[in-house]
Design a protein around this motif. Structure first.
Motif, short mmCIF file in Angstrom:
data_model
loop_
_atom_site.label_atom_id
_atom_site.label_comp_id
_atom_site.label_asym_id
_atom_site.label_seq_id
_atom_site.Cartn_x
_atom_site.Cartn_y
_atom_site.Cartn_z
N SER A 248 0.83 -1.20 0.00
CA SER A 248 0.00 0.00 0.00
C SER A 248 0.87 1.26 0.00
N ASP A 258 -9.78 5.35 1.28
CA ASP A 258 -9.76 5.42 -0.18
C ASP A 258 -8.34 5.47 -0.72
N GLU A 261 -4.51 0.87 -1.23
CA GLU A 261 -4.58 0.03 -2.43
C GLU A 261 -3.47 -1.01 -2.40
N VAL A 262 -3.59 -2.02 -3.22
CA VAL A 262 -2.56 -3.03 -3.38
C VAL A 262 -1.93 -2.83 -4.76
N ARG A 263 -0.65 -2.50 -4.76
CA ARG A 263 0.04 -2.20 -6.01
C ARG A 263 0.64 -3.49 -6.57
N VAL A 333 -9.19 -3.07 5.62
CA VAL A 333 -9.40 -2.62 4.25
C VAL A 333 -8.28 -3.12 3.35
N LEU A 334 -7.04 -3.05 3.85
CA LEU A 334 -5.91 -3.56 3.08
C LEU A 334 -6.08 -5.05 2.81
N GLN A 336 -8.89 -6.66 2.61
CA GLN A 336 -9.97 -6.79 1.63
C GLN A 336 -9.46 -6.50 0.22
N ARG A 337 -8.67 -5.45 0.09
CA ARG A 337 -8.10 -5.09 -1.22
C ARG A 337 -7.21 -6.22 -1.75
N GLU A 340 -9.31 -9.24 -2.91
CA GLU A 340 -9.99 -8.95 -4.17
C GLU A 340 -9.12 -9.27 -5.38
N LYS A 341 -7.80 -9.28 -5.17
CA LYS A 341 -6.87 -9.52 -6.28
C LYS A 341 -6.25 -10.92 -6.24
#
Length: 349
Positions: A248, A258, A261-263, A333-334, A336-337, A340-341
């Motif tokens: 992140s 917001d 994110e996962v890069r 949240v991290l 979850q992100r 998702e991937k």
């Protein structure tokens, strides 16, 4: 430090009058200073024995690892402690345990990973460290923090906090509590790992944030540092902590979810660097759980923050009332992100 400076420095054969001592680094656990002398520079640390209940275990592990690397891999730069005048790696004085390391000239560390290349370099160094120590008898190493990455223990502590914690905070955190319980299968997988012989215990760093790697002037990794948490463990601890802290662009302190994110390119860099060093060491089953490493570590840290919030911030403390709730939400949240991937990222190894 000023009152003790002469006593501390004399243990390492240094004279206060010709020595400059300045605070150094951004670590939160130990107190660290840079010691500047006319001949060379050093790093001095006071070990936090509130966290490390048995500092002698750290000194013991460090000495065994240093001796092993000196014999088997003398080409590897291992920053071993400077011996005191009593020939100890660590000395106890009135205000705690002190140890000193030579400062690696031309090196620097980073507080934040900014590029995939930096993530790759760090992952390479942590993988190399474990790989070079594959022949050491880990049964001879001591546990410096019992239960440190025991996810089952952390989950049980969470359940206890649900029964005995602050009832108002339990209501406030209901969404995060429900999310934690709904993903308890992450804990079940960890329990299976600890009983499966396909998952090997190795020399594991357990704290693979970017600041624990030294870089040279060209930003190439030199070696790993801060070996307080080095002890027997599973590869998921090191890989998972890199994922938790590298993927992140924002830290666990960020309130705006917001921005979390996962890069993908940072994930690939971690896989590439660690796998290049460890591909011949990891079993087939371990390789299948590479992605799980991130879920394991992020979930565990989220649980620890949430549990502390329910327990009125007894462990981590808090700078404001909802501090640990914010941290827990950030990590959830991290997680979850990341999940998702999974279909995409899990294919990289």
């Amino acid at each position: 430090m000023s009152r003790l400076s002469q006593a501390v420095l004399s243990q390492f054969g240094l004279v206060e009058e010709t020595t400059q001592i300045i605070p150094f680094g951004s670590g939160l656990i130990n107190h660290t200073w840079k010691v500047i002398t006319p001949e060379k520079d050093y790093i001095l640390q006071r070990v936090n024995h509130a966290v490390f209940k048995d500092p002698s275990a750290i000194a013991y592990n460090t000495k065994r690892i240093a001796n092993y690397l000196k014999e088997k891999h003398p080409e590897y730069l291992f920053v071993a402690p400077v011996s005191t005048k009593n020939r100890n790696e660590m000395e106890y004085l009135d205000e705690g345990y002190f140890r000193m390391f030579p400062f690696v000239a031309g090196s620097h560390s980073k507080d934040v990973v900014e590029t995939p290349e930096q993530a790759y370099q760090a992952a390479t160094q942590f993988g190399r460290f474990t790989q070079l120590l594959n022949g050491i008898d880990i049964s001879q190493l001591k546990t410096t923090i019992p239960g440190f990455h025991d996810l089952d223990l952390r989950y049980q502590q969470f359940l206890t906090a649900l029964k005995n914690g602050n009832s108002h905070r339990i209501k406030e955190a209901k969404t995060l509590i429900d999310f934690t319980i709904s993903n308890a299968d992450i804990t079940s997988t960890y329990k299976q790992i600890t009983t499966d012989p396909a998952f090997k215990q190795r020399v594991t760093h357990h704290d693979t944030k970017i600041s624990n790697v030294l870089f040279d002037a060209q930003d190439h990794g030199i070696c790993v540092i801060d070996l307080d948490t080095v002890m027997p463990g599973y590869f998921i601890s090191d890989v998972g902590d890199m994922m938790r802290t590298y993927l992140s662009p924002v830290s666990e302190e960020e309130k705006d979810v917001d921005k979390i994110e996962v890069r993908d390119d940072f994930y690939q860099a971690i896989v590439k660097g660690y796998y290049e060093e460890m591909k011949d060491e990891l079993t087939g089953k371990e390789k299948q759980h590479f992605f799980y490493s991130g879920k394991f570590m992020i979930y565990m840290q989220a649980i620890r923050f949430l549990t502390d919030y329910l327990n009125n911030d007894a462990y981590y403390g808090a700078k404001y009332p909802e501090h640990n709730l914010v941290r827990a939400r950030n990590q959830m949240v991290l997680l979850q992100r990341l999940m998702e991937k999974e279909k995409t990222l899990a294919t990289y190894i």
